[in-house]
Design a protein around this motif. Structure first.
Motif, short mmCIF file in Angstrom:
data_model
loop_
_atom_site.label_atom_id
_atom_site.label_comp_id
_atom_site.label_asym_id
_atom_site.label_seq_id
_atom_site.Cartn_x
_atom_site.Cartn_y
_atom_site.Cartn_z
N ARG A 151 0.76 -1.25 -0.01
CA ARG A 151 0.02 0.15 0.04
C ARG A 151 0.64 1.24 -0.08
O ARG A 151 0.43 2.38 -0.59
CB ARG A 151 -0.91 0.04 1.31
CG ARG A 151 -2.23 -0.75 0.88
CD ARG A 151 -3.28 -0.41 2.05
NE ARG A 151 -2.62 -0.98 3.40
CZ ARG A 151 -2.54 -1.99 4.11
NH1 ARG A 151 -3.08 -2.87 3.46
NH2 ARG A 151 -2.33 -2.32 5.21
N ALA A 152 2.04 1.36 0.81
CA ALA A 152 2.65 2.55 0.94
C ALA A 152 3.58 2.64 -0.38
O ALA A 152 3.62 3.77 -0.92
CB ALA A 152 3.72 2.31 1.94
N LEU A 153 3.96 1.77 -1.40
CA LEU A 153 4.35 2.10 -2.50
C LEU A 153 3.45 2.42 -3.49
O LEU A 153 4.05 3.09 -4.36
CB LEU A 153 5.05 0.70 -2.72
CG LEU A 153 6.43 0.24 -2.01
CD1 LEU A 153 6.88 -0.99 -2.34
CD2 LEU A 153 7.32 1.26 -2.12
N VAL A 154 2.07 1.98 -3.37
CA VAL A 154 1.26 2.56 -4.24
C VAL A 154 0.64 3.81 -4.15
O VAL A 154 0.56 4.79 -5.00
CB VAL A 154 -0.01 1.39 -4.46
CG1 VAL A 154 -1.26 1.94 -5.24
CG2 VAL A 154 0.40 -0.11 -5.01
N GLU A 155 0.32 4.26 -2.75
CA GLU A 155 -0.15 5.34 -2.28
C GLU A 155 0.77 6.73 -2.08
O GLU A 155 0.39 7.56 -2.44
CB GLU A 155 -0.87 5.13 -0.92
CG GLU A 155 -1.99 4.29 -1.15
CD GLU A 155 -2.76 3.83 0.27
OE1 GLU A 155 -2.60 4.78 1.01
OE2 GLU A 155 -3.36 3.06 0.41
N ASN A 156 2.15 6.37 -1.74
CA ASN A 156 3.01 7.35 -1.56
C ASN A 156 3.94 7.65 -2.72
O ASN A 156 4.81 7.01 -2.84
CB ASN A 156 3.63 7.35 -0.40
CG ASN A 156 4.69 8.36 0.01
OD1 ASN A 156 5.17 8.93 -0.87
ND2 ASN A 156 5.06 8.55 1.05
N HIS A 157 3.76 8.40 -3.75
CA HIS A 157 4.46 8.59 -4.79
C HIS A 157 5.66 9.16 -4.61
O HIS A 157 6.86 9.16 -5.59
CB HIS A 157 3.69 9.19 -6.06
CG HIS A 157 2.34 8.54 -6.36
ND1 HIS A 157 2.33 7.63 -7.11
CD2 HIS A 157 1.27 9.08 -5.92
CE1 HIS A 157 1.09 7.27 -7.27
NE2 HIS A 157 0.28 8.09 -6.57
N ALA A 158 6.22 9.76 -3.52
CA ALA A 158 7.45 10.23 -3.25
C ALA A 158 8.25 9.35 -2.78
O ALA A 158 9.58 9.31 -2.85
CB ALA A 158 7.14 11.67 -2.16
N LEU A 159 7.69 8.09 -2.10
CA LEU A 159 8.52 7.24 -1.39
C LEU A 159 9.44 6.46 -2.59
O LEU A 159 8.79 5.73 -3.22
CB LEU A 159 7.68 6.09 -0.46
CG LEU A 159 8.37 5.06 0.23
CD1 LEU A 159 8.97 5.76 1.25
CD2 LEU A 159 7.49 4.16 0.83
N SER A 160 10.72 6.64 -2.30
CA SER A 160 11.77 6.10 -3.44
C SER A 160 12.59 5.28 -2.83
O SER A 160 13.24 4.23 -3.40
CB SER A 160 12.22 7.30 -4.12
OG SER A 160 13.21 8.13 -3.33
N ARG A 161 12.79 5.19 -1.32
CA ARG A 161 13.53 4.07 -0.59
C ARG A 161 12.94 3.75 0.38
O ARG A 161 12.77 4.14 1.25
CB ARG A 161 15.07 4.98 -0.45
CG ARG A 161 16.06 4.08 0.09
CD ARG A 161 17.52 4.47 0.19
NE ARG A 161 18.40 3.52 0.76
CZ ARG A 161 18.48 3.28 1.95
NH1 ARG A 161 17.95 4.00 3.07
NH2 ARG A 161 19.54 2.63 2.27
N LEU A 162 12.82 2.23 0.55
CA LEU A 162 12.28 1.69 1.82
C LEU A 162 13.14 0.52 1.97
O LEU A 162 13.41 -0.53 1.57
CB LEU A 162 10.98 1.10 1.33
CG LEU A 162 10.12 0.35 2.47
CD1 LEU A 162 10.05 1.20 3.50
CD2 LEU A 162 8.92 -0.13 1.92
N ASP A 163 13.89 0.62 3.20
CA ASP A 163 14.90 -0.30 3.44
C ASP A 163 14.43 -1.11 4.79
O ASP A 163 14.05 -0.99 5.80
CB ASP A 163 16.34 0.58 4.24
CG ASP A 163 17.38 -0.30 4.83
OD1 ASP A 163 17.14 -1.61 4.67
OD2 ASP A 163 18.43 0.09 5.05
N LEU A 164 14.13 -2.65 4.11
CA LEU A 164 13.77 -3.53 4.99
C LEU A 164 14.76 -4.67 5.46
O LEU A 164 14.44 -5.85 5.76
CB LEU A 164 12.43 -4.11 4.62
CG LEU A 164 11.23 -3.08 4.28
CD1 LEU A 164 10.38 -3.72 3.55
CD2 LEU A 164 10.88 -2.59 5.78
N ARG A 165 16.01 -4.42 5.01
CA ARG A 165 16.93 -5.56 5.01
C ARG A 165 17.16 -5.91 6.53
O ARG A 165 17.18 -5.10 7.26
CB ARG A 165 18.31 -4.98 4.32
CG ARG A 165 19.06 -3.68 5.09
CD ARG A 165 20.00 -3.16 4.22
NE ARG A 165 20.22 -1.89 4.41
CZ ARG A 165 21.31 -1.23 4.23
NH1 ARG A 165 22.28 -1.81 4.10
NH2 ARG A 165 21.26 0.19 4.85
#
Length: 185
Positions: free
Chosen positions: A159-173
């Protein structure tokens, strides 16, 4: 050196770190996403009034409790200039993560948020990722080296990746509890 004015890390088993309340494998219901019993009744003035402060790095201090995270989140929500906040390495757990999620939803203008190695479990990670979905300015969210399993958080991530168009980096490593792969022995 330890910063003054920030609550000390709670003792293990107090419910604010890993294994505390809200660390169950199921994500928190939507109504509980912003649950923060430590939210200050009035805006803390220090950061909110620092008009030129654009970045605050309190990483690797290991001194923030959930109450300290709430204070910082409320300050960030009131600040018009703060764009980068790094609290990595402070073990405030799910309770602190929910407070930070509330700060994000309350109008923080944060563009980069670092929360690596903060003892955040499944419910806290889901709260943060859901807040990121609703926050149009957040470009980077770092949640690496925490204590959540990827699978329970996956829907919120999608949902975050679809709804927030500004989000370009999500670190879950390097999540501490990786879900087993389907069909794996």
């Amino acid at each position: 050196l330890r910063p003054r004015g920030i609550d000390a890390l709670p003792a293990p088993g107090t419910g604010h770190g890993a294994g505390g309340e809200g660390d169950a494998s199921a994500p928190a219901p939507a109504a509980a996403l912003d649950a923060c019993p430590f939210w200050p009744s009035e805006t803390p003035p220090a950061i909110a009034k620092a008009a030129r402060l654009t970045a605050l790095d309190l990483s690797s201090n290991d001194v923030l409790s959930a109450k300290g995270a709430a204070w910082l989140a409320a300050s960030a929500a009131a600040s018009e200039s703060l764009r980068r906040l790094d609290l990595s390495g402070n073990r405030f757990g799910c309770a602190g993560a929910r407070c930070i999620a509330r700060g994000i939803r309350s109008g923080a203008r944060i563009q980069e948020l670092g929360l690596n190695a903060c003892a955040i479990g499944d419910a806290g990670a889901a709260s943060l990722v859901a807040a990121a979905a609703a926050h149009g300015a957040l470009r980077t969210l770092s949640l690496g080296r925490n204590e959540f399993a990827i699978a329970p958080v996956a829907d919120a991530v999608a949902r975050a990746l679809v709804e927030n168009h500004a989000l370009s980096r999500l670190d879950l490593r390097c999540a501490q509890r990786l879900a087993p792969l389907a069909g794996a022995p």
